[in-house]
Design a protein around this motif. Structure first.
Motif, PDB file in Angstrom:
ATOM      1  N   HIS A   3       0.852  -1.177   0.000  1.00 20.31           N
ATOM      2  CA  HIS A   3       0.000   0.000   0.000  1.00 20.31           C
ATOM      3  C   HIS A   3       0.891   1.231   0.000  1.00 20.31           C
ATOM      4  O   HIS A   3       1.436   1.596   1.042  1.00 20.31           O
ATOM      5  CB  HIS A   3      -0.903   0.020   1.234  1.00 20.31           C
ATOM      6  N   PRO A   4       1.091   1.909  -1.138  1.00 20.29           N
ATOM      7  CA  PRO A   4       1.888   3.100  -1.167  1.00 20.29           C
ATOM      8  C   PRO A   4       1.310   4.132  -0.212  1.00 20.29           C
ATOM      9  O   PRO A   4       0.103   4.244  -0.045  1.00 20.29           O
ATOM     10  CB  PRO A   4       1.783   3.566  -2.634  1.00 20.29           C
ATOM     11  N   ARG A   5       2.166   4.906   0.423  1.00 26.49           N
ATOM     12  CA  ARG A   5       1.714   5.900   1.374  1.00 26.49           C
ATOM     13  C   ARG A   5       0.771   6.884   0.695  1.00 26.49           C
ATOM     14  O   ARG A   5       1.069   7.414  -0.362  1.00 26.49           O
ATOM     15  CB  ARG A   5       2.912   6.650   1.973  1.00 26.49           C
ATOM     16  N   GLY A 105      -0.062  -3.402  13.286  1.00 25.33           N
ATOM     17  CA  GLY A 105       0.950  -2.426  12.870  1.00 25.33           C
ATOM     18  C   GLY A 105       1.531  -1.619  14.006  1.00 25.33           C
ATOM     19  O   GLY A 105       2.538  -0.927  13.827  1.00 25.33           O
ATOM     20  N   GLN A 106       0.932  -1.710  15.197  1.00 23.01           N
ATOM     21  CA  GLN A 106       1.467  -0.979  16.347  1.00 23.01           C
ATOM     22  C   GLN A 106       2.830  -1.511  16.778  1.00 23.01           C
ATOM     23  O   GLN A 106       3.531  -0.862  17.560  1.00 23.01           O
ATOM     24  CB  GLN A 106       0.485  -1.070  17.516  1.00 23.01           C
ATOM     25  N   VAL A 107       3.198  -2.675  16.274  1.00 21.94           N
ATOM     26  CA  VAL A 107       4.524  -3.220  16.567  1.00 21.94           C
ATOM     27  C   VAL A 107       5.600  -2.231  16.146  1.00 21.94           C
ATOM     28  O   VAL A 107       6.603  -2.036  16.843  1.00 21.94           O
ATOM     29  CB  VAL A 107       4.719  -4.573  15.839  1.00 21.94           C
ATOM     30  N   SER A 110       6.268   3.043  12.275  1.00 20.50           N
ATOM     31  CA  SER A 110       7.045   3.703  11.217  1.00 20.50           C
ATOM     32  C   SER A 110       7.038   2.909   9.913  1.00 20.50           C
ATOM     33  O   SER A 110       7.523   3.396   8.891  1.00 20.50           O
ATOM     34  CB  SER A 110       8.494   3.912  11.677  1.00 20.50           C
ATOM     35  N   LYS A 111       6.506   1.677   9.951  1.00 21.63           N
ATOM     36  CA  LYS A 111       6.451   0.832   8.752  1.00 21.63           C
ATOM     37  C   LYS A 111       4.978   0.550   8.437  1.00 21.63           C
ATOM     38  O   LYS A 111       4.404  -0.413   8.951  1.00 21.63           O
ATOM     39  CB  LYS A 111       7.232  -0.463   8.964  1.00 21.63           C
ATOM     40  N   PRO A 112       4.338   1.358   7.582  1.00 21.91           N
ATOM     41  CA  PRO A 112       2.890   1.260   7.350  1.00 21.91           C
ATOM     42  C   PRO A 112       2.421  -0.107   6.856  1.00 21.91           C
ATOM     43  O   PRO A 112       1.288  -0.497   7.129  1.00 21.91           O
ATOM     44  CB  PRO A 112       2.633   2.345   6.285  1.00 21.91           C
ATOM     45  N   SER A 171      11.253  -8.951   5.668  1.00 24.38           N
ATOM     46  CA  SER A 171      11.883  -7.914   4.844  1.00 24.38           C
ATOM     47  C   SER A 171      11.334  -6.528   5.182  1.00 24.38           C
ATOM     48  O   SER A 171      12.092  -5.560   5.275  1.00 24.38           O
ATOM     49  CB  SER A 171      11.672  -8.218   3.356  1.00 24.38           C
ATOM     50  N   VAL A 172      10.025  -6.438   5.410  1.00 25.74           N
ATOM     51  CA  VAL A 172       9.434  -5.151   5.797  1.00 25.74           C
ATOM     52  C   VAL A 172       9.874  -4.767   7.204  1.00 25.74           C
ATOM     53  O   VAL A 172      10.219  -3.607   7.467  1.00 25.74           O
ATOM     54  CB  VAL A 172       7.896  -5.215   5.715  1.00 25.74           C
TER      55      VAL A 172
END
Length: 268
Positions: A3-5, A105-107, A110-112, A171-172
């Protein structure tokens, strides 16, 4: 999906995460962990004598795996359907999947894309646990079972698919600008319609095949259910027979009457 920002509001860096998002993410991950703990217990316990709870636990693992895969597969179906209607748009997720991804994603906010990768990784491992459950429940059955054969095939295929999701997620998590794996052609495809198209259909086809294998295995498991359950019942009966003390048969009244009366030594 990538998902692009700015393309998907739910994955923006500044998007708010609700209490419900967090609870849902914790419960979903807990679901996967509980299933794999059960799988480990089944695999270990099946090496020894049968226990009454083994069969029921295996049935529970299979049932939870089926429920999880129904939800997982419908997500890929809706993504593919959305792509058909909007082939040049960013990848789409259902509201409930979006909520789970926000919670996960709260982990690392900074990585959406990390939450979405963790979500799909968790879903795939729930599916894999269900397939392993079929292998475990058929372990005591005598003879070659079609359900076991198809389940093993599914475990191999879904295991490879699971490794793909591990690679994408790691990788993310390690800071790659986009997920790296076979379904992204190892990061060689630039973000945009081409990458979305490739990844949406890659995962849809993989899940379609995996779900078909699961359905065939379940069909044969239903047909072979008597043979599968008999393996547990025979083991229980043999175990009970071994543990039951030897009993002396009762003497009948006729035998008691015919028996000679004991005499004292030296009595004439």
């Amino acid at each position: 999906m990538d998902h692009p920002r700015g393309a998907h509001g739910a994955h923006e860096m500044g998007s708010s995460v609700s209490y419900l998002d967090t609870i849902g993410a914790v419960l979903f991950i807990g679901w996967a962990v509980a299933m794999w703990l059960a799988v480990v217990v089944l695999a270990y316990a099946n090496r020894g004598p049968v226990r009454p709870w083994l069969y029921r636990t295996a049935v529970g693992v299979i049932g939870l795996g089926v429920i999880g895969q129904i939800g997982h597969f419908q997500e890929h179906v809706t993504q593919a359907a959305y792509w058909v209607a909007n082939p040049y748009s960013p990848a789409w997720m259902t509201p409930w999947a979006d909520s789970l991804a926000r919670g996960m994603g709260q982990v690392d906010p900074s990585k959406p894309a990390l939450g979405m990768e963790i979500l799909h990784l968790t879903g795939n491992f729930i599916f894999l646990a269900g397939l392993v459950g079929i292998v475990q429940i058929t372990r005591r059955a005598v003879g070659s079972l079609a359900s076991r054969k198809w389940a093993r095939m599914g475990v191999w295929m879904q295991g490879i698919h699971g490794v793909e999701h591990v690679v994408l997620t790691v990788s993310v998590a390690l800071g790659a600008s986009r997920a790296i794996g076979l379904s992204t052609w190892f990061g060689a495809i630039d973000p945009g319609p081409a990458l979305v198209t490739y990844r949406v259909w890659w995962h849809f086809v993989a899940n379609l095949i995996g779900t078909a294998i699961l359905a065939i295995s379940l069909y044969h498991l239903w047909k072979e259910r008597r043979a599968v359950k008999a393996g547990y019942e025979v083991s229980l009966e043999s175990g009970a027979a071994e543990s039951e003390p030897e009993r002396v048969p009762a003497r009948s009244a006729a035998q008691e009457a015919a028996a000679p009366e004991p005499t004292l030594a030296g009595r004439s």
